[in-house]
Design an enzyme around this catalytic site. Sequence first.
Site: not given
Length: 416
Positions: A60, A105-107, A146
């Site tokens: 995202v 953002g992040k995944g 992460d």
Amino acid sequence: MNETGPIFGAMLREFDRAARILKLDPGIWRILTYPKRQIVVSCPVLMDNGEIEVFRGYRVQYNITLGPAKGGIRYHPDVSLDEVTALAAWMTWKCAVAHVPFGGGKGGIVCDPTRMSARELEALTRRYVAEIVDAIGPEKDVPAPDVNTNDQVMAWVMDTYSMHVGHTETAVVTGKPIEMGGSLGRREATGRGVMIVTREAAKHLGLDIKGAKVAVQGFGNVGSVSAELLAGIGAKIVAVTDWKGGVINPAGLDIPKLLAHAAKNKTVDGFPDADPLENDGLWGLDVDVLIPAALENQITMENAPQIKARILTEGANGPTTPDAHNHLHERGVFVIPDILANSGGVTTSYFEWVQDRHGYFWELDEVNMRLEKKMVEAFEDVLETSIKYKVDLRTAAYIVAINRVGMVTKMRGMYA
Ligand code: NAD
């Protein structure tokens, strides 16, 4: 209709409170509460047992107004689009508070890495990167480690991306091994930032950090470095807990010895120069500083009333529930919110990206000196805002972030 999962909903509540105080323009308000782009991919992997499994992956890009999206990739069975979207929004605000030119953002991939071999994890990582390869890049979106991902996973991300674009591109990820474009000081950066903001908070409150009593939950990357560096400036680390147990010594724990014990035993439990401590026993201790640096939702209305600390520095992401936070604020506890307190990590990721793009690498002293300056500035911005608007530091941090992203959104205008 916007995303309305419970985790994203929690982010929106914090956002709305600050936006209301800021009297944010309703149009900008609307823009900032929608994710810019949500990518959902399916990643088939040939498992070691010969069967094919298909994993769901997300990336995202919540907002890229200030620069490329920035945020980690998480491997966990509970990953969901709701969670990844909320985390991407939080990264947007964290980067803005840290004043680095990144969006958020992040995944994530829905998987259980503890049940996968290294080969399966590499195959999954490479397929995931191949599925999102057009959306990431040094100018578009820069992932990082992460939960359950590390520098090895980042090396695979970097290699897969580089194979697709036909040249080595180190700046596509941060948190890489030093040997392939990582930054000196990145590993310690989050803990160093925690130390800096805690020291600044103590100064603001007239509390002498020398001899101040500190308790830390979690002795991993963030907790152990925070403890080590705070001890280095004279604080007395009296208690530490981790997943297995905890230790307490009112005279102060010997942190170098505790680090050696934890490295050998994978836990602080059983450290000889201290008494045992239950995890729940940490919250009510008579300390000046409390640092949750383990997991989310650790400080709740169950234990918040016991807290005696003057300063609570959120090393972890989301360690305090909203109710507990309000309770602590009302009682005068100085809560340094996660998006400020643990932003040393993303700030040094920014330094890593800058060094990769220049192809010129800084000495450790330079990294630490620049981090010190950025963290002190971010702390002062948030503190001044909290005084100006008469709000807690969490709301103030949101106000700083929303103001920065909102102002640039307005300046850039709308492309339609
Ligand atoms: P880590 O895995 O290195 O360490 C986590 C620590 O928490 C370990 O010591 C573990 O034993 C302990 N722990 C786990 N369950 C526990 C429990 N139930 N009670 C007490 N302790 C428990 O992780 P980390 O990188 O140090 O991250 C910690 C937190 O900081 C996370 O919320 C993470 O999102 C956040 N954070 C990390 C960074 C970074 O750069 N590493 C940056 C920003 C935020």
